[in-house]
Structure formats: structure tokens, C-alpha cells
Design an enzyme around this catalytic site. Structure first.
Site, PDB file in Angstrom:
ATOM      1  CG  ASP A 346      -2.045   0.965   1.144  1.00  0.00           C
ATOM      2  OD1 ASP A 346      -2.134   1.670   0.109  1.00  0.00           O
ATOM      3  OD2 ASP A 346      -2.846   1.046   2.090  1.00  0.00           O
ATOM      4  CG  ASP A 612      -0.136  -0.939   8.162  1.00  0.00           C
ATOM      5  OD1 ASP A 612      -1.037  -1.011   7.296  1.00  0.00           O
ATOM      6  OD2 ASP A 612       0.318   0.140   8.574  1.00  0.00           O
ATOM      7  CG  ASN A 705      34.472 -35.957   6.130  1.00  0.00           C
ATOM      8  OD1 ASN A 705      34.273 -35.456   5.032  1.00  0.00           O
ATOM      9  ND2 ASN A 705      33.527 -36.172   7.017  1.00  0.00           N
TER      10      ASN A 705
END
Length: 870
Positions: A346, A612, A705
Site C-alpha cells: 500500500d 499493516d 573429513n
């Protein structure tokens, strides 16, 4: 199931009982009163009933988290190897040797504690972020009056006030109500709001049809009410439903993508590990050693650090966004935030200052008229529902002119609250001699209920000519950027207790109020910044096209067409999707139409929606990422994934960049792991087929690893190249498989070169010399894997055009140094390594340089062919 049904039946029967009581009997039953309960009693009930919270998946206790940190394939295989070594090297051996057991135990502890420290801290940070967004209710207590408290502090017997925009905080019985409409879609799925009354309800089989009961989780669309809390937390209908479905959250596309990586590597492991086992068993003849080596390969292929890396990345991203005034409610939404390429919003408060100022109060001819201001002031000051910015502007303007004295001449009888279908609200007042209704609202809707107008000081019929004059004046004001409300009155109403929307008819149009909400100075900069980062801003508003267009032009949003709500209503999603491509403004749209627009845009884009208000909640739920603000109404905050602590597009732009950075760091780890593991398996297959011994002992492979995994835990602290942040980033599963197959084997080329160097240059080509060979490949394999962190993290030339963040530089350097010195230490000798000659390191530099150069060349080829790297 039987016990659960019995509990539900008991709860529903009590609900029906409460709904059928009169108010006095109800309050007595709940040990409450018309003034509510006292604070001291509320504290006692809080201890007795617990907090008003619905059970959800709470974070694990630290000890549970610690235990779970040691439960993963990597540690499981380490433990298995440790147990085998305990049997073969300690229990069954003539001279017990604890070296391998000690090394494996150390690796288990390091791996588990690392994972625990990262994941547990991330969990705590995520929980702390959630606590920053609070939802409150208006409670009335006998000794403290009306005040705001958190939802969790409500207890049975509390009196609460509900108004438009509120989320119902518990299961409540209505005591008094005025035009109360509640959306129950969260429980029933019905999109249309239902009206609730304070009258005693009739018995019904469907408890959601009870007209005087509101349920936790539903939201007030319009009207107001006074209600008493009857059930809280898990005892509510919402609590019962949530408890039943707890732990069954739908998997997001991002989570599916992460899971697909794991399963891709696991499928690869299921195929390759038996093959490695068979080749080594056949060629070496030691099936036990071949089995241990195969399971060690399985560890190398298992993405054991993936959950920790993803969790840490998301939590760190969420914390970084919080520092930039953006609270992430669901950390999984960060990926969609970064992928967002269309933002719908908006204009009020986002593009404008969110400080509406009343500029003009005009009669229908456009002349200043204090009568219009007086009526507008009475309407705004007497309403008890949700006051918007224009109401506050009217009251502030009137108070400055002493209009608060006017209120002494009137007594409020009733009000008809605002709702989004009528787009107006009315108050009914008495001045002692007469009863009048004062109504204000959107011009179009006000014209529909007016049959007369105050024209040149006289009341005349509202003819088509007068309507045209009104519309012309309003359009001129709109074109100048004003928002306009019409004001009407109606006198001589018959006295009665309850007025309804049916009474809003045959009114007299008095004039209109004009407001200005100037654009923010930062709006045009923010829109330009979002545009540069690949996010297109579209405006979806209930306001008219003239005001919206004026603001959009002033902030740099170009548009050629406007789509209206009535047009969207008759269009299919495909038609809206097509039309939306060159539409920047959607005007005069309803809440459901907003959601329809978002749904259509999602067909081609990743869509964010910033809202909102009550009318924004459907669109917030529909969007890929719902964004609201801390000052929003309850239902908007509950519907959103992300909460802005400041309603600003600049804040949003910073959040988008942080979302992309977080997503980029996750993709780094995934591509590093996938390509590195894929290449290692090829190297192992070649070595297994041609060497008379294992290319590396199982414990060496596991140590390598572990060190590699440690080098990657700093990735969440890394930055991203500016070029990566410029465009939206989406999950692309097809790119991962392609990347793994094309980039992974590069490391195998240089692993094989290392084999040849160790075999021919250093004569490590017999079983007695296998330790030298294995030590040489251990260092080269670890350094090339660690180097790949820097090669893959950027599409530029690493170290020269793009340097990793300090934590990454320091940790990878530390791991490389550690890997080089391990063969020279007691730890190295305990697992079968030997020191390497100085000449080896010259070859190592050449091999790693060649590896880096070839990877960079193929990186450019890959980007040129597929247009992306990460």
C-alpha cells in the site's frame, strides 16, 4: 483417540453451557464481575491455569540438544570404527594399542560439541527474535481499569475489549457487541466474516455457529465488543487443533531443496560405497580393512554438517536483519525474502510520511465550511472502533480550534462501526432536542446513501447535476494529491437502542474533508535501490487512482495503466498475471481482491506483500513472504513472516540484501560439499583399482573429513560479492546436479597427479611404503578441499578480485596448516602417517596452483554457458 474425543465432548459441552447462560449467571460461574477481576486474583489464576499460550514445538533443553548433536551418520560410523578398533587393537591384541580409539573418541567429541555449540546458539537466537514481536489485548480489571496486557497474561474470567483489527486472544463469550463481524477462516475455512451478538445462544451441533462465542485465533473485521475469557491456551478450540497438528508443518520449497541435496548424496553413496568395498576387497584381499575404508568413504559422502550450516546461516541472517530493524518470525522465509522480485505494498506510510494532515474542510462547491469540520470532528471523536490516521488528523485539527467544547452539547447514543465493504462509519448523537446521525466515508459509498445535499446553504435533492459537480471537485482534489472523505448528516431519527446499517439512508451530503499525506523523502531513493536490486514495486490500494497516481509520480514509480478492483473481480488468475506484467497500480481493491492479485503474480514471480491493516491479512498469508510492521494490527502481525520495526522501504531493501547474502552462503556450502564429495569418490575408485594398498587408512580419511568440515563452519560469517546481491536468487535444483558433475571431477585430476608423483617421484609404490603415499595424499586432498572453499565462494578470482571474510580466511588457513603438520606429530604417527620430505612441498605447490588455475578457467566457461555460478 477415545480419550481425546471424550475431552473434546466435555469441552464442547461446557462451551455450550457458557453460551446458554445469561450474563450475570456467566460472570458468577467464572467468579468474575461486570468490572472484571482484580490484579491479585489474575496473578493467582495465572499460576493455577498457566499462561495463555498454545503448545508448540518448543526448543529442546540444552542436554537434549547435546545428545541429539551426537546422533548423526558421521558420528555413528566413527563410533562403529572405534568399537571395531577396541575389539581388534585392544581386547583381542596381545599388546593393547589405544591410539586409534583415542583419536576416534577425540573426533567424536570435537564433531558433536561443534555441532551442539552452533545449533543450540542459533536456536536460542531464533527464539529471542520471536520474543521481540508482542501481541497485546485490552483487558479490564476491577482495580486497575482498562490497560494493555500480553496475550499470555490473560486468565479465565478476564474482561476484554475487542475492536476492528484485533485478534481474539482466547475463547470468549460476548457480553455486549455492536455490529461485530469476525473472520473465522483460520478455524472453519469460510472466507466470509460472521456476525456475533451478545444474546443467549441456542443449542447447536456445530460450536462454530454459536453466535455469542468468539474463538482464539479468529480476528475482528469490524465492530466492537466486550467479552469475558472462558478458555485459554490448549483448552481453546484453536489450541486443540494446533496440538493435534503440532510437528506437521508443511515443508517449504527451500527445505525440499536442502533435503534433495542430502538424498542426492545418499543415493550416490548407496551406489558407490559397495563398489569401493568390492574393489578393495578383491584387489587387496583384506575384507575387514576394505569394509572400514568403505564406511569411511560413506562418512565423506554424508553431508553431516548440512543441518548445522543451514541453521547457523539462517539464524545469523535473522540476527543481522534484526540489527537492521527487520525481525524474522520464520527463519525459513529468509530464502523467499532474497528471491523476491516483486514487492506489493500500500502507499500509506510506505511511500508517504504516514502523518496525515487535514488541509481542507469544504462544502460541496469546494468552499471552506466550518459546519463540515464540526460534523467530521463529532464523527471521529465519538467513535470507539479502530481510529485511522484521518480520524486522528480530524481530532487534532478540531482540538486546536476548541471543538472539544462542542462535545458537551451532545450525548452519544450508538455507533455503526466502519467496515471494508461499506467503507464508512456513523455515530448517533442527541443534542437534547433531536437525534442525529453523522456519517463519513469514501465519496462513492457516501453518494449511494445520500438523497439530498446542502447546496448554497439550503437542503435540496441530490440531483445528477449536483453529483457530477461533487465528483468533479473531488477529482480535482485527488489530482492534487488529496485524499477525500465525504460527510453527511441525518436528523429527526426515532429514539431506539440499536441502530444498524439499514438506518444509513436518505442522508444529507454536507461536504468533504481533504487530507494530505506527503511522500517520504527517502521513498524515491528506496524504490530506485530496490529496482537496481531486481525488485519491482507495485502498489495495491483501496484508495482511488488519482491520489495513488499522484504519489507514484512523485516517488518515481512509472505506470501506463491502472487495474481496478471491479475489473479484477471478473478476470481469471491467468488474465491478471498477464495484465500485471505492465501494471504498477491496482486501485479500489478489496481485501480478497488483494489476495487474488498476489496469487496471480506468484504464477511468474516470487512475491512479497507489505501490509499493516486488517484488510491486508489475506494478502499477507497468500504472499511468498508476508511483511508487516511492529505497529500493525494484531492479525497483520500474526499473518506476516517478517516484521519491520520501521515502516520504510529502505529498511526493506537492507533486509532483502541480507536475505540474499544468507541464501548465498547456504548455496556455497551445498555446492562445495556436493562437488568435493563427488570428486573424491572418483579419486578413491581410481586408487582402489590400481594401488596394491589402500590410498588412505580409514582413520586418516575420517580425520581429513573432520578437518574439512571444521574449515567450513565459518561460512555463515562470509560476505557475498556485490554482483550476487544485485538480482533475486531462487533455489534451482537442476543447477546443483549439473554443477556437481562438471566441477567435482576437477579435483580428481589433481588427486591422480598426486598419486603419480608419490608413486614415481617418491617411490611410494609398495606396501611397506604405503604410509608415505597415504600421508602425501592426505595433505594434498585436505588442502585442495579447503582451497575449494575459496574457489567456489565467488565467481571472481579468489584472493585477488574477491577475498573471503576474516573468519573464513583465518579458519581455512588454520586447517591447512594443521593438515600439513599432522604427519609430523604424535597424532599422525599414531594413525600410520610419516613425515614428508621437503621436495614434496614443492610438488604440492605446483599441484595446488594447477588446480586453482584450471578451476578458475572452467568457472569462466561454466558461467559463460549457464549464466550463473552460485
Amino acid at each position: 483417540m477415545i480419550k481425546r474425543n471424550e475431552r473434546m465432548d466435555s469441552k464442547n459441552s461446557r462451551l455450550l453451557k457458557y453460551s446458554s447462560m445469561d450474563v450475570n449467571e456467566l460472570l458468577k460461574s467464572l467468579k468474575s464481575s461486570p468490572e472484571g477481576i482484580e490484579e491479585n486474583e489474575a496473578r493467582k489464576r495465572l499460576e493455577r491455569y498457566g499462561r495463555n499460550e498454545v503448545s508448540h514445538e518448543k526448543p529442546l533443553k540444552w542436554y537434549s540438544h547435546l545428545l541429539r548433536s551426537f546422533i548423526n551418520p558421521f558420528i555413528g560410523i566413527l563410533v562403529a570404527i572405534g568399537l571395531i578398533s577396541l575389539v581388534t587393537d585392544v581386547i583381542m591384541a596381545s599388546e593393547p594399542d589405544f591410539k586409534v580409539v583415542i583419536v576416534v573418541t577425540t573426533m567424536v567429541l570435537i564433531s558433536g560439541i561443534l555441532r551442539f555449540s552452533q545449533e543450540y546458539r542459533s536456536t536460542l537466537e531464533a527464539e529471542n527474535l520471536k520474543k521481540m514481536v508482542k501481541t497485546t489485548a485490552t483487558v479490564i480489571r476491577r482495580d486497575s481499569g482498562r490497560r494493555e496486557v500480553e496475550f499470555s497474561e490473560l486468565v479465565p474470567g478476564d474482561l476484554i475489549h475487542l475492536s476492528a483489527g484485533d485478534m481474539v486472544p482466547a475463547d470468549v463469550r460476548i457480553i455486549s457487541a455492536k455490529d461485530l463481524f469476525v473472520s473465522q477462516s483460520v478455524l472453519t475455512g469460510e472466507s466470509e466474516p460472521v456476525e456475533k451478538f451478545h444474546v443467549t445462544a441456542e443449542a447447536t451441533e456445530n460450536i462454530f455457529e454459536l453466535e455469542n462465542i468468539c474463538f482464539m485465533g479468529t480476528n475482528v473485521v469490524s465492530g466492537s465488543a466486550l467479552a469475558v475469557v472462558i478458555f485459554i491456551g490448549d483448552s481453546t478450540q484453536f489450541g486443540t487443533i494446533v496440538k493435534d497438528i503440532s510437528g506437521r508443518r508443511p515443508v517449504t520449497s527451500f527445505e525440499k531443496g536442502v533435503n534433495s541435496v542430502s538424498w542426492l548424496l545418499i543415493r550416490f553413496m548407496v551406489f558407490m560405497v559397495p563398489l569401493v568395498f568390492l574393489i578393495n576387497g578383491i584387489t587387496k584381499g583384506d575384507w575387514v580393512e576394505a569394509l572400514l575404508f568403505a564406511v569411511s568413504i560413506a562418512v565423506g559422502l554424508t553431508p553431516e554438517m548440512l543441518p548445522m550450516i543451514v541453521t547457523t546461516n539462517l539464524a545469523r541472517g535473522a540476527m543481522a536483519m534484526a540489527r537492521k530493524k527487520t525481525i524474522v518470525k520464520r527463519i525459513e522465509s529468509i530464502q523467499n525474502f532474497g528471491a523476491m522480485d516483486v514487492l506489493c505494498t500500500d502507499k500509506t506510510g510506505t511511500l508517504t510520511l504516514d502523518r496525515v494532515v487535514l488541509e481542507l474542510h469544504l462544502d460541496i462547491h469546494g468552499r471552506e465550511d466550518e459546519r463540515v469540520l464540526r460534523y467530521g470532528y463529532l464523527n471521529s471523536s465519538y467513535q470507539t472502533g479502530l481510529k485511522n490516521l484521518m480520524d486522528e488528523a480530524i481530532i487534532e485539527f478540531g482540538d486546536e480550534r476548541g471543538f472539544n467544547e462542542i462535545r458537551k452539547n451532545f450525548t452519544k447514543i450508538d455507533e455503526i462501526p466502519f467496515d471494508f465493504s461499506r467503507r464508512r462509519m456513523s455515530v448517533i448523537l442527541s443534542d437534547g432536542d433531536d437525534i442525529l446521525m453523522v456519517t463519513k466515508g469514501a465519496v462513492e459509498e457516501m453518494l449511494e446513501i445520500c438523497s439530498a445535499a446542502r447546496y448554497n446553504g439550503e437542503i435540496v435533492d441530490l440531483t445528477r447535476e449536483i453529483k457530477d459537480e461533487v465528483q468533479e471537485n473531488v477529482t480535482k482534489l485527488n489530482m492534487d494529491g488529496f485524499r477525500v472523505l465525504a460527510v453527511a448528516e441525518k436528523r429527526g431519527l426515532p429514539p431506539k437502542d440499536n441502530f444498524t446499517v439499514d438506518d444509513e439512508e436518505e442522508m444529507v451530503l454536507v461536504g468533504y474533508l481533504a487530507f494530505l499525506d506527503p511522500p517520504k523523502e527517502s521513498a524515491s531513493k528506496a524504490i530506485e535501490a530496490l529496482r537496481k536490486h531486481g525488485v519491482e514495486v507495485k502498489i495495491i490500494t483501496g484508495d482511488n487512482e488519482h491520489v495513488t497516481g499522484n504519489i507514484c509520480r512523485r516517488v518515481g514509480i512509472e505506470y501506463d495503466r491502472v487495474l481496478f478492483g471491479h475489473e479484477i473481480e471478473d478476470m481469471t488468475l491467468e488474465e491478471i498475471s498477464e495484465a500485471a506484467e505492465d501494471t504498477a497500480i491496482f486501485a479500489k481493491v478489496s481485501p480478497l481482491q488483494k489476495a487474488k492479485i498476489i496469487r496471480a503474480l506468484k504464477m511468474k514471480h516470487t512475491v512479497g506483500f507489505l501490509g499493516d491493516g486488517i484488510n491486508d491479512s489475506p494478502a499477507l498469508r497468500e504472499a511468498d513472504v508476508g511483511i508487516s510492521v511492529d505497529s500493525a494490527v494484531d492479525v497483520a502481525k500474526e499473518s506476516a513472516d517478517i516484521i519491520l520495526l520501521e515502516k520504510s522501504l529502505m529498511v526493506l531493501e537492507r533486509g532483502v540484501l541480507e536475505g540474499r547474502r544468507t541464501f548465498g552462503n547456504i548455496m556455497k556450502y551445498i555446492k562445495m560439499t556436493a562437488s568435493s564429495n563427488f570428486g573424491n569418490v572418483f579419486s578413491v575408485l581410481v586408487a582402489s583399482a590400481f594401488l596394491p594398498f589402500l590410498p588412505m587408512m580409514p582413520v586418516m580419511l575420517l580425520l581429513q573429513n573432520l578437518l574439512y568440515d571444521i574449515s567450513q563452519i565459518s561460512i555463515p560469517w562470509d560476505g557475498m560479492d556485490p554482483e550476487f546481491l544485485k538480482v533475486p536468487r531462487k533455489w534451482d535444483a537442476s543447477d546443483l546436479g549439473r554443477f556437481m558433475i562438471l566441477i567435482g571431477p576437477i579435483s580428481s585430476i589433481f588427486d591422480i597427479v598426486t598419486y603419480l608423483v608419490m608413486w614415481f617421484v617418491f617411490s611410494a609404490n609398495t606396501v611397506p611404503e604405503q604410509a608415505l603415499f597415504q600421508s602425501g595424499w592426505f595433505i594434498e586432498g585436505l588442502l585442495s578441499q579447503t582451497l575449494i572453499v575459496h574457489m567456489i565462494r565467488t565467481e571472481k578470482i579468489p584472493f585477488i578480485q574477491s577475498r573471503a571474510a576474516t573468519p573464513v580466511m583465518v579458519l581455512t588457513a588454520l586447517i591447512m596448516v594443521t593438515g600439513i603438520i599432522v604427519p609430523f606429530t604424535v597424532i599422525g604417527s599414531s594413525i600410520g602417517m610419516v613425515p614428508l620430505p621437503g621436495e614434496y612441498f614443492m610438488w604440492l605447490v605446483l599441484i595446488l596452483t594447477g588446480y586453482a588455475v584450471l578451476t578458475q578457467v572452467l568457472k569462466r566457461v561454466y558461467i559463460g554457458r549457464y549464466g550463473k555460478w552460485l
